[in-house]
Each structure stands twice: as structure tokens, then as C-alpha cells.
Design a protein around this motif. Structure first.
Motif, mmCIF file in Angstrom:
data_model
loop_
_atom_site.group_PDB
_atom_site.id
_atom_site.type_symbol
_atom_site.label_atom_id
_atom_site.label_comp_id
_atom_site.label_asym_id
_atom_site.label_seq_id
_atom_site.Cartn_x
_atom_site.Cartn_y
_atom_site.Cartn_z
ATOM 1 N N GLY A 145 0.815 -1.214 0.000
ATOM 2 C CA GLY A 145 0.000 0.000 0.000
ATOM 3 C C GLY A 145 0.844 1.258 0.000
ATOM 4 N N GLU A 146 0.171 2.380 0.206
ATOM 5 C CA GLU A 146 0.845 3.674 0.126
ATOM 6 C C GLU A 146 0.943 4.414 1.451
ATOM 7 O OE1 GLU A 146 -0.909 5.957 -2.998
ATOM 8 O OE2 GLU A 146 -0.723 4.320 -4.444
ATOM 9 N N ALA A 147 0.247 3.940 2.483
ATOM 10 C CA ALA A 147 0.251 4.632 3.782
ATOM 11 C C ALA A 147 0.805 3.699 4.859
ATOM 12 C CB ALA A 147 -1.168 5.058 4.152
ATOM 13 N N ASP A 148 1.323 4.278 5.926
ATOM 14 C CA ASP A 148 1.760 3.460 7.054
ATOM 15 C C ASP A 148 0.588 2.623 7.546
ATOM 16 O OD1 ASP A 148 4.188 4.749 6.870
ATOM 17 O OD2 ASP A 148 4.049 5.749 8.819
ATOM 18 N N ARG A 149 0.849 1.335 7.776
ATOM 19 C CA ARG A 149 -0.175 0.450 8.325
ATOM 20 C C ARG A 149 -0.034 0.445 9.838
ATOM 21 N NH1 ARG A 149 0.506 -5.659 9.744
ATOM 22 N NH2 ARG A 149 1.892 -4.481 11.093
ATOM 23 N N PHE A 150 -1.148 0.624 10.550
ATOM 24 C CA PHE A 150 -1.188 0.530 12.002
ATOM 25 C C PHE A 150 -2.176 -0.558 12.380
ATOM 26 C CE2 PHE A 150 0.248 4.824 11.229
ATOM 27 C CZ PHE A 150 1.224 5.024 12.186
ATOM 28 N N VAL A 151 -1.738 -1.495 13.246
ATOM 29 C CA VAL A 151 -2.639 -2.524 13.771
ATOM 30 C C VAL A 151 -2.478 -2.596 15.278
ATOM 31 C CG1 VAL A 151 -2.705 -3.984 11.691
ATOM 32 C CG2 VAL A 151 -1.014 -4.446 13.462
ATOM 33 N N LEU A 152 -3.587 -2.857 15.941
ATOM 34 C CA LEU A 152 -3.556 -3.203 17.358
ATOM 35 C C LEU A 152 -3.264 -4.688 17.407
ATOM 36 C CD1 LEU A 152 -4.035 -2.679 20.377
ATOM 37 C CD2 LEU A 152 -6.465 -3.140 19.950
ATOM 38 N N TYR A 153 -2.197 -5.052 18.090
ATOM 39 C CA TYR A 153 -1.732 -6.443 18.189
ATOM 40 C C TYR A 153 -1.913 -6.863 19.642
ATOM 41 C CZ TYR A 153 1.838 -10.193 18.256
ATOM 42 O OH TYR A 153 2.522 -11.368 18.407
ATOM 43 N N THR A 154 -2.720 -7.886 19.841
ATOM 44 C CA THR A 154 -2.992 -8.360 21.193
ATOM 45 C C THR A 154 -2.845 -9.870 21.228
ATOM 46 O OG1 THR A 154 -4.573 -6.567 21.493
ATOM 47 C CG2 THR A 154 -4.708 -8.389 23.038
ATOM 48 N N VAL A 155 -2.175 -10.363 22.237
ATOM 49 C CA VAL A 155 -2.025 -11.806 22.424
ATOM 50 C C VAL A 155 -2.973 -12.236 23.534
ATOM 51 C CG1 VAL A 155 -0.414 -13.645 23.029
ATOM 52 C CG2 VAL A 155 0.370 -11.708 21.662
ATOM 53 N N VAL A 156 -3.744 -13.299 23.265
ATOM 54 C CA VAL A 156 -4.726 -13.802 24.226
ATOM 55 C C VAL A 156 -4.490 -15.287 24.475
ATOM 56 C CG1 VAL A 156 -6.447 -12.073 23.565
ATOM 57 C CG2 VAL A 156 -6.482 -14.311 22.458
ATOM 58 N N HIS A 157 -5.019 -15.761 25.604
ATOM 59 C CA HIS A 157 -4.946 -17.192 25.901
ATOM 60 C C HIS A 157 -5.700 -17.989 24.836
ATOM 61 C CE1 HIS A 157 -3.172 -17.226 29.913
ATOM 62 N NE2 HIS A 157 -3.893 -16.149 30.201
ATOM 63 N N HIS A 158 -5.159 -19.130 24.463
ATOM 64 C CA HIS A 158 -5.877 -20.037 23.557
ATOM 65 C C HIS A 158 -7.069 -20.592 24.328
ATOM 66 C CE1 HIS A 158 -6.844 -23.191 20.791
ATOM 67 N NE2 HIS A 158 -5.917 -22.759 19.952
ATOM 68 N N PRO A 159 -8.273 -20.590 23.744
ATOM 69 C CA PRO A 159 -9.465 -21.024 24.481
ATOM 70 C C PRO A 159 -9.421 -22.485 24.927
ATOM 71 C CG PRO A 159 -9.991 -20.611 22.177
ATOM 72 C CD PRO A 159 -8.592 -20.133 22.399
ATOM 73 N N GLU A 160 -8.611 -23.308 24.296
ATOM 74 C CA GLU A 160 -8.544 -24.716 24.697
ATOM 75 C C GLU A 160 -7.721 -24.929 25.964
ATOM 76 O OE1 GLU A 160 -7.603 -27.261 21.399
ATOM 77 O OE2 GLU A 160 -9.243 -26.438 20.205
ATOM 78 N N LEU A 161 -7.057 -23.882 26.458
ATOM 79 C CA LEU A 161 -6.313 -23.988 27.722
ATOM 80 C C LEU A 161 -7.250 -24.048 28.917
ATOM 81 C CD1 LEU A 161 -3.385 -21.422 27.458
ATOM 82 C CD2 LEU A 161 -3.214 -23.899 27.583
ATOM 83 N N GLY A 162 -8.398 -23.406 28.784
ATOM 84 C CA GLY A 162 -9.329 -23.265 29.891
ATOM 85 C C GLY A 162 -9.800 -21.829 29.953
ATOM 86 N N THR A 163 -10.525 -21.512 30.995
ATOM 87 C CA THR A 163 -11.080 -20.171 31.141
ATOM 88 C C THR A 163 -10.116 -19.283 31.915
ATOM 89 O OG1 THR A 163 -13.302 -21.110 31.143
ATOM 90 C CG2 THR A 163 -13.067 -18.859 31.980
#
Length: 164
Positions: free
Chosen positions: A130-148
Motif C-alpha cells: 500500500g501507500e500509507a503506514d499500516r497501524f494494527v492493534l496487536y494483542t495476544v490472548v490465551h488459547h481457548p482450549e487452555l481453559g477459562t
């Protein structure tokens, strides 16, 4: 993206990040600049909590909350994460037109208002056409198969309950 931090351009500044949470602590100065975002994610057990297994084994928070910037023409080389105990959520904020993202054999583009969620233990890469700086919110979460996941109070986290 957080693990490899590699670009094939070799030039400084093709990508950068604004780290809010490193998996252990929230950056209070930066969170003051993104107060609503930090308040919501800090309260989310999937992000800030831990999973307690039936055997009592605790899995701490799995990663981070950051905003990544990627310059036009840059490419994040193929790489993999370090574990499959987590999922990565990338939410496009701006400049995502012309950006392609691959996980495994599947290429996708970002769409406004839609997050990409993936297991980063699979090979993945980003190509910015693309032509513009890309900005993303990057978040790491627990895998749901680990439990709650659940939030742990400071007293419990510090072992205060062990003094009885």
C-alpha cells in the motif's frame, strides 16, 4: 510479528511498535495516552488474566498489547511464534489497503472493523504493497482450549494466601 521482528529491507524504521503491555506489566505512561484502550484490555481476563488448570498449574498472561506500524513497501519475513498456547488478534487501525497477510497457505487482506485472529505457531508473514503506514492493534490472548482465564488479585498473585 512480535517474536521475529524481521524485515527484509534492512533499513531502520520500516516497522515500529508502541508497547502497552509486555505480558508482565502495563506501561502506565503509554496507557495514559491510550487510556480507554488500556482500561478495557487490562480488565480482559483473556489478555491480562491467567488460566488455572484442574491440577492447580497456572498459565500466566501469554503476551502483549502493542500497536505496530509498518511502512509502505516493507515485508515482515515468514516466521513462527514460540508456542501454540496463545492466539494473536490483529485489529487494523489505519493504512491497511494494499497490505497482505499470510498464515500457513492462506493469504488475506485486512478489512475495516474486522480483526484477524490466528495461531502464530503457524508460519506467517506480512507484505505491505500500500501507500500509507499500516497501524494494527496487536494483542495476544490465551488459547481457548487452555481453559477459562481469570483475573488474579494482587494479594493472591503475591502469595499472601500462603501465610495462613
Amino acid at each position: 510479528m512480535g517474536q521475529a521482528r524481521a524485515c527484509d529491507q534492512g533499513a531502520a524504521g520500516v516497522w515500529s511498535e508502541f508497547m502497552l503491555f509486555d505480558g508482565r506489566a502495563w506501561d502506565e505512561g503509554r496507557c495514559a495516552l491510550a487510556a480507554a484502550l488500556c482500561r478495557e484490555l487490562r480488565a480482559a481476563p483473556e489478555v491480562s488474566g491467567e488460566v488455572v488448570g484442574a491440577d492447580g498449574v497456572r498459565t500466566p498472561p501469554q503476551g502483549q498489547v502493542t500497536i505496530f506500524r509498518l511502512r509502505p513497501g516493507a515485508r515482515v519475513l515468514p516466521h513462527v511464534g514460540v508456542t501454540n498456547r496463545r492466539l494473536v488478534v490483529q485489529f487494523p487501525l489505519a493504512g491497511f489497503d494494499g497490505v497482505r497477510f499470510r498464515v500457513g497457505d492462506e493469504w488475506r487482506g485486512y478489512e475495516e472493523g474486522r480483526a484477524l485472529v490466528f495461531d502464530d505457531s503457524f508460519e506467517h508473514e506480512v507484505v505491505h504493497g500500500g501507500e500509507a503506514d499500516r497501524f494494527v492493534l496487536y494483542t495476544v490472548v490465551h488459547h481457548p482450549e487452555l481453559g477459562t482465564p481469570q483475573m488474579v488479585g494482587e494479594a493472591e498473585a503475591c502469595g499472601a494466601g500462603d501465610l495462613d
